[in-house]
Design a protein around this motif. Structure first.
Motif, PDB file in Angstrom:
ATOM      1  N   PRO A 248      27.595 -73.991 -66.562  1.00  0.00           N
ATOM      2  CA  PRO A 248      26.631 -74.389 -67.591  1.00  0.00           C
ATOM      3  C   PRO A 248      25.190 -74.452 -67.104  1.00  0.00           C
ATOM      4  N   ARG A 400      29.745 -77.563 -82.583  1.00  0.00           N
ATOM      5  CA  ARG A 400      29.686 -78.667 -81.643  1.00  0.00           C
ATOM      6  C   ARG A 400      28.278 -79.242 -81.529  1.00  0.00           C
ATOM      7  N   CYS A 443      23.264 -82.478 -75.637  1.00  0.00           N
ATOM      8  CA  CYS A 443      23.169 -82.103 -74.231  1.00  0.00           C
ATOM      9  C   CYS A 443      21.728 -82.358 -73.765  1.00  0.00           C
ATOM     10  N   ILE A 448      21.126 -75.502 -70.898  1.00  0.00           N
ATOM     11  CA  ILE A 448      22.517 -75.722 -70.478  1.00  0.00           C
ATOM     12  C   ILE A 448      23.419 -75.680 -71.712  1.00  0.00           C
ATOM     13  N   GLU A 449      22.967 -76.323 -72.764  1.00  0.00           N
ATOM     14  CA  GLU A 449      23.768 -76.362 -73.987  1.00  0.00           C
ATOM     15  C   GLU A 449      24.086 -74.962 -74.487  1.00  0.00           C
ATOM     16  N   CYS A 452      26.746 -73.319 -72.320  1.00  0.00           N
ATOM     17  CA  CYS A 452      28.006 -74.033 -72.101  1.00  0.00           C
ATOM     18  C   CYS A 452      29.149 -73.467 -72.949  1.00  0.00           C
ATOM     19  N   LYS A 454      32.286 -75.270 -72.754  1.00  0.00           N
ATOM     20  CA  LYS A 454      33.319 -76.305 -72.734  1.00  0.00           C
ATOM     21  C   LYS A 454      33.701 -76.672 -74.166  1.00  0.00           C
ATOM     22  N   SER A 456      34.608 -79.543 -75.275  1.00  0.00           N
ATOM     23  CA  SER A 456      34.257 -80.912 -75.658  1.00  0.00           C
ATOM     24  C   SER A 456      33.217 -81.450 -74.689  1.00  0.00           C
ATOM     25  N   CYS A 457      32.315 -82.277 -75.208  1.00  0.00           N
ATOM     26  CA  CYS A 457      31.335 -82.910 -74.316  1.00  0.00           C
ATOM     27  C   CYS A 457      31.834 -84.279 -73.866  1.00  0.00           C
ATOM     28  N   CYS A 463      30.662 -85.877 -70.323  1.00  0.00           N
ATOM     29  CA  CYS A 463      29.971 -84.906 -69.467  1.00  0.00           C
ATOM     30  C   CYS A 463      28.672 -85.519 -68.941  1.00  0.00           C
ATOM     31  N   ASN A 465      26.047 -84.232 -68.417  1.00  0.00           N
ATOM     32  CA  ASN A 465      24.869 -83.654 -69.074  1.00  0.00           C
ATOM     33  C   ASN A 465      24.633 -84.212 -70.474  1.00  0.00           C
ATOM     34  N   LEU A 466      25.565 -85.026 -70.955  1.00  0.00           N
ATOM     35  CA  LEU A 466      25.402 -85.527 -72.320  1.00  0.00           C
ATOM     36  C   LEU A 466      24.464 -86.731 -72.322  1.00  0.00           C
TER      37      LEU A 466
HETATM   38  S1  SF4 Z   1      26.881 -82.097 -72.587  1.00  0.00           S
HETATM   39 FE1  SF4 Z   1      28.169 -81.002 -71.099  1.00  0.00          FE
HETATM   40  S2  SF4 Z   1      29.853 -80.176 -72.349  1.00  0.00           S
HETATM   41 FE2  SF4 Z   1      28.214 -80.740 -73.755  1.00  0.00          FE
HETATM   42  S3  SF4 Z   1      26.992 -78.890 -74.037  1.00  0.00           S
HETATM   43 FE3  SF4 Z   1      26.041 -80.015 -72.341  1.00  0.00          FE
HETATM   44  S4  SF4 Z   1      26.999 -79.179 -70.489  1.00  0.00           S
HETATM   45 FE4  SF4 Z   1      28.286 -78.572 -72.207  1.00  0.00          FE
END
Ligand code: SF4
Ligand code: B12
Length: 766
Positions: A248, A400, A443, A448-449, A452, A454, A456-457, A463, A465-466
Motif C-alpha cells: 500500500p 470502501r 486512510c 496509500i488509499e 490499497c 485490502k 478491510s481497514c 490498520c 494507516n487508518l
Molecule cells: S487504512 Fe489501511 S486498509 Fe484502509 S485503505 Fe488505508 S492502507 Fe488500506
C-alpha cells in the motif's frame, strides 16, 4: 485517484425551464398539470414512490430533474401486462429500471426461503406488489411496451447481480442480470455519476451501445478493443500474478517504484516474475487493462473456479486501482468498467439537498409505508463502509471509501425535518448510514488509499494507516443536539465498536446523549472460527466496548443496555461454535428474541464461501483449506435453536445434539448447564419478545421504549404478532374517536340535549 467531472457542472437539458415538480409525476394527469407532453426518462421501481433521499428512485429521479430532464415514476406496476408500463407514454431518452431498495428475492423470501407476509416498501406493508426477480420482469415489459427505448438497469438487485453469481433461491450460478434482463446498460453501485453521464450523452443523440467508457457500468461487448491489454485469469493455477497484493505504500501509477518493490521479494513462482514485466510494460496501463474472468459456463460447473472469480472481483473494487473485468456469457462478453469515483462532500450535499417533498407520493393517500415511517425522522450522513464483513455486500455496492456530507448539509436536513415533516416530536431517530461511526474516517494518505487492495481497514485489526479520529462526528452530534426544537438525537445505525473504542470521547458522547435505553451492536459471534470467516473482531473487542459503555452509562446516571446480535449458520460455524455461543449467551443472561440465520445474498463473499466451500479472501486453489458450511435445513435449525437455547420448542433438538456431541453434561438444572433435563412447558417460557433480548431486570426500559429486536432492524412486532404501525394506527383511530365523541357530547350539552359532560382533556393522537 482520477478526478471526476462534478455532478453540477453539466449543462442543463432544455426542459429545465419546467422547474422542479412538487412530486415526480406518476400519472398522465400530473404530467398535464406540469405542462409536460412527455417524460424524458421514466423510472420503473419495485418500491412505492417516497420522495425522500433514502429511496433510490427519488435520488435518481431528482438528480436527473436537476439536470433539466422531465422524469416520471412508475412504481410497483402490475407486471402481468405491459399496460402499466405505458401509462406515462413513451420516454424520450430511456427507461431506468430498478427492483427497489433491496433485492426482490430478499424482499419476498426469508433466509429460510419462506415467503414473507409483508413488504415494508409497500403501502399498508402489503406483500405481493412486486414479482420475483423484478428487474428481469420489468425490463421485459418495458421492451414489450416500447421496443426501441433503451433500458438502463440500476439499484441494488442489478448492482449485486452484475456478474455471474450464485443464486441461493435456485441453488445455482445465474448469468449476469444484464444478459437475463436484456437491458442495454447496467449501472452498479452508487449510480449518480453514471446516470448523469449516460442521460447527458443520450440527450446529445449518442447511441446507448456506444457508451462504453463510463465508470460503474456494465454492458455487452463482442470483442476486447485493440488498445486494451487482456490479463487472463480464467484458470485457478494462474491467479498469482494478478492477485499479488500491492504494497500500500507504493503508488500503483508509479510503475517504476512498483517494479523495484516487486524485485525485493524472493521469486517463489515463475508466474510472479511476469508481474514485474507486465507492470513495467508501457502498453499496460491499469486503465487500459482488463482482466478476463472464467466464463459463466465454467464457473457454473466448477464451484472452486467460482470462488476464484469472486476473489478477483473483490480485488478490483478500489476505484483508485481497480481494473476493468470481462466475463464471457455464451457468444458475448459482459464488460465491467471499474467502480465509480466516490462523490465529494460538495456532491453529496448537492444530492441530498435536492427539493425532496420528504413524504410518500400523495397517490397513496393515508396508507402507511412502513419503511418510510422508519426513516422519516432519520438522516443519512455518509455512504460506504470499510469494515468488509463478508456476509454484507455494502462494500461491493457502495465501496470502501466513505463519502461524507458536510455538517451544514446534515444540520439543514434536520431543520427541514423539524419544520416540515408531519408528526415530528423533537426526536431524530438516527444520524447514520451503513455504519454509525465511520463519518469522516479514512486512510491517512490518499495515495496509500488509492493503491490499497485490502478488503478491510479494520480486520484482522485496525490498520495503522487508518485515521480513527471521531472528532467530526462528535462535533456533528453536538451541533445537532443544540438545534432548537430538537429534544433528542438517537443513533440507531450499527456501531463499529472495535473502531469506537479507539475514541473514548466518542463512546462517552454516544452513551451520555444518544442511546435510547438500548444500543444494538453486532458481535455476530463469540467464536474465532466463524468470526474469522466473517472478518469480524474477536469477542474481546465487545467486552472492551461493554466496559466503556457501562462506565459512561453509570457516569451519566443512566440505566442502559447493550443488545448484541448474532448470526447462526454462517460459513465457518461448527455445532460446537454454536454451543459455545449459547453458553456465552446464558452466562451473560441474554435471551435472544428473533434470531437470524445466515442469508446468502447475491455477491457477498460469505455467499461465495457457502457455495464453494472456499474462502475467496485467501488464495483459492482446489487444495486450499475448506470452510465449514451449514447447508442442510436441519443443521440451520439446530444453529438457530442454540441461539434460542431457552425456547422449549428447541429443547428436543438441542438435547439430541448435545448427547451426540458428547456434551450431555450440559443438560440439567445447574447454572452452567445449557438446557434442563426435561422439556419445559411453553407456559413456563416467558415470551422472549417481551424480554427483548435484554438481561433480566431491565424490563422497565423495554416497556417504554420502541426498540429494534429483529436483526433486520425492522421495528418489533407486538406480542400478538401485530406491527407497531398497526398499533399506532389503532391508537390514533381510537384517540380520534374519543375526541369526536367528547366533542359531540359537548355540542349536545350546549344545545341542551343530555347531561353536561365532565371536562375532559383532548386526547392527542400520536
Ligand atoms: S487504512 Fe489501511 S486498509 Fe484502509 S485503505 Fe488505508 S492502507 Fe488500506
Ligand atoms: C438502511 C438499510 C436497511 C434498513 C431499511 C430502512 C428503510 N426504511 O429504508 C433496514 C434496517 C430495515 C434494513 C433491513 C434489511 N436489510 Co438493509 N440495508 C440498508 C442500507 C444500509 C441502506 C439502504 C438505503 O437507504 N439506501 C439508500 C439508497 C438511495 O441507496 P440505493 O437503493 O442503493 O440507491 C443507489 C443505487 O442503488 C442506485 N439506484 C437506485 N435506484 C436506481 C434506479 C435506477 C434506474 C438506477 C439507474 C440506479 C438506481 O443509485 C442510488 C444512489 O446511488 C443498505 C446498504 C446500502 N448502503 O445500500 C442495506 C441493504 C440494502 N440491506 C440488506 C439486507 C440483506 C437487509 C435485510 C435482509 C437484513 C436481514 N438479514 O434481515 C433486511 C431486509 C428487510 C426487508 N424485509 O426488506 C442488504 C441487501 C442485499 C441485497 N442484495 O439486496 C444491504 C445491501 C446491506 C447488506 N447487508 O448487504 N436495511
Amino acid at each position: 485517484m482520477q478526478a471526476a467531472k462534478p455532478l453540477f457542472d453539466y449543462p442543463k437539458y432544455w426542459a429545465e425551464c419546467f422547474g422542479p415538480a412538487p412530486f415526480l409525476p406518476m400519472s398522465r394527469e400530473e404530467m398535464d398539470q406540469l405542462g409536460w407532453d412527455s417524460c424524458d426518462i421514466i423510472i420503473v421501481t419495485g418500491d412505492a414512490y417516497v420522495d425522500h433521499p433514502s429511496f433510490g428512485m427519488a435520488i435518481i429521479g431528482r438528480l436527473l430533474e436537476s439536470q433539466g430532464f422531465r422524469v416520471g415514476i412508475i412504481a410497483q406496476p402490475n407486471w402481468q401486462s405491459k399496460d402499466d408500463f405505458m401509462k406515462l407514454g413513451e420516454p424520450n431518452l430511456f427507461f431506468g429500471v430498478a427492483a427497489g431498495i433491496i433485492d426482490s428475492m430478499i424482499n419476498r423470501y426469508t433466509a429460510d426461503k419462506k415467503i414473507r407476509s409483508d413488504d415494508a416498501y409497500t403501502p399498508g406493508g402489503m406483500a405481493g406488489k412486486r414479482p420475483d426477480r423484478a428487474s428481469l420482469v420489468y425490463s421485459q415489459r418495458c421492451k414489450e411496451a416500447y421496443k426501441h427505448v433503451p433500458i438502463v438497469l440500476g439499484g441494488i438487485e442489478a448492482s449485486l447481480r452484475r456478474i455471474a453469481h450464485y443464486d441461493y433461491w435456485q441453488d445455482k450460478v445465474r448469468n449476469s442480470i444484464l444478459i437475463d434482463a436484456a437491458a442495454d446498460i447496467l449501472l452498479y453501485g452508487n449510480a449518480e455519476r453514471a446516470i448523469v453521464e449516460v442521460a447527458q450523452r443520450l440527450s446529445y443523440g449518442h447511441k446507448i451501445e456506444d457508451i462504453t467508457d463510463v465508470r460503474g457500468t456494465a454492458f455487452i461487448r463482442r470483442d476486447t478493443p485493440k488498445d486494451w491489454y487482456e490479463v487472463d485469469s480464467t484458470r485457478i493455477d494462474r491467479p498469482g500474478k494478478i492477485d499479488k497484493i500491492i504494497n500500500p505504500y507504493v503508488n500503483t501509477q508509479d510503475t517504476q517504484a512498483c517494479a523495484i518493490e516487486q524485485e525485493k521479494g524472493p521469486v517463489e513462482d515463475p508466474n510472479e516474475a511476469k508481474v514485474v514485466q507486465i507492470l513495467a510494460s508501457p502498453r499496460m496501463t491499469r486503465d487500459k487493462t482488463v482482466i478476463r474472468l472464467p466464463s459463466v459456463e465454467k464457473v457454473r460447473g466448477d464451484a472452486v473456479l467460482y470462488a476464484h472469480a469472486n476473489r478477483v472481483l473483490h480485488l478490483e473494487t478500489n476505484p483508485g486501482n481497480a481494473r476493468a473485468l470481462v466475463q464471457k456469457h455464451g457468444e458475448v462478453d459482459v464488460w465491467f468498467n471499474p467502480p465509480p469515483i466516490p462523490m465529494t462532500t460538495e456532491e453529496m450535499d448537492y444530492v441530498f439537498g435536492m427539493p425532496y417533498a420528504r413524504v410518500p407520493h400523495p397517490a397513496y393517500g393515508k396508507e402507511k409505508i412502513p419503511a418510510y415511517d422508519m426513516i422519516r425522522f432519520s438522516v443519512n450522513i455518509m455512504r460506504g463502509c470499510f469494515g468488509g464483513c463478508t456476509f454484507c455486500s455494502i462494500t461491493e455496492h457502495e465501496g470502501r471509501i466513505i463519502q461524507n456530507r458536510s455538517e451544514e448539509s446534515i444540520i439543514r436536513e434536520i431543520e427541514e425535518i423539524r419544520d416540515k415533516v408531519p408528526g415530528f416530536t423533537g426526536v431524530i431517530s438516527d444520524l447514520g448510514g451503513p455504519t454509525a461511526n465511520m463519518y469522516r474516517i479514512a486512510c491517512k494518505s490518499p495515495e496509500i488509499e488509492s493503491a490499497c487492495r485490502k478488503p478491510s481497514c479494520v480486520f484482522p485489526g485496525i490498520c495503522p494507516n487508518l485515521n480513527t479520529d471521531h472528532s467530526s462526528l462528535i462535533q456533528l452530534y453536538r451541533s445537532a443536539r443544540a438545534l432548537p426544537g430538537v429534544k433528542k438525537i438517537l443513533i440507531a445505525s450499527g456501531l463499529r465498536y472495535d473502531l469506537a473504542v479507539e475514541s473514548p470521547e466518542y463512546v462517552k458522547e454516544l452513551v451520555t446523549h444518544h442511546v435510547g435505553g438500548y444500543l444494538k451492536i453486532a458481535p455476530e459471534h463469540t467464536e474465532e472460527g466463524p468470526l474469522n470467516q466473517m472478518m469480524k473482531p474477536g469477542i474481546g473487542s465487545y467486552d472492551k466496548f461493554k466496559r466503556m459503555f457501562e462506565k459512561y452509562s453509570k457516569e451519566a446516571g443512566k440505566e442502559q443496555y447493550l443488545i448484541p446480535y448474532f448470526i447462526a449458520a454462517h460459513p465457518g460455524t461448527t455445532d460446537e461454535d454454536m454451543m459455545n455461543l449459547a453458553l456465552w449467551l446464558k452466562g451473560n443472561g441474554f435471551r435472544a428474541d428473533q434470531v437470524q440465520a445466515f442469508y446468502p445474498s447475491p455477491m457477498a463473499t460469505a455467499t461465495a464461501m457457502y457455495h464453494s466451500g472456499k474462502n475467496p479472501l485467501r488464495k483459492v486453489t482446489y487444495k486450499s483449506d475448506a470452510v465449514t458450511i451449514v447447508k442442510s435445513e436441519d443443521q440451520r435449525r439446530l444453529h438457530k435453536a442454540f441461539l434460542r437455547y431457552h425456547d422449549p420448542k428447541g429443547w428436543p433438538m438441542l438435547r439430541e445434539a448435545l448427547i451426540r456431541m458428547g456434551r450431555a453434561d450440559l443438560i440439567g438444572s445447574g447454572k452452567d448447564q445449557l438446557i434442563p433435563s426435561h422439556q419445559p412447558t411453553t407456559d413456563s417460557y416467558q415470551s422472549a419478545r417481551r424480554k427483548n433480548s435484554t438481561p433480566a431486570g431491565s424490563h422497565k426500559v423495554a416497556k417504554t421504549t420502541l426498540i429494534q429486536t429483529q436483526h433486520t432492524g425492522l421495528p418489533p412486532r407486538g406480542s400478538d404478532g401485530s406491527k407497531p404501525w398497526d398499533k399506532r394506527e389503532e391508537a390514533k383511530a381510537a384517540a380520534m374517536a374519543r375526541n369526536k365523541q367528547a366533542a359531540k357530547e359537548r355540542m349536545d350539552a350546549a344545545k341542551g340535549k343530555g347531561p353536561k359532560p365532565p371536562k375532559r382533556k383532548p386526547v392527542v393522537p400520536r
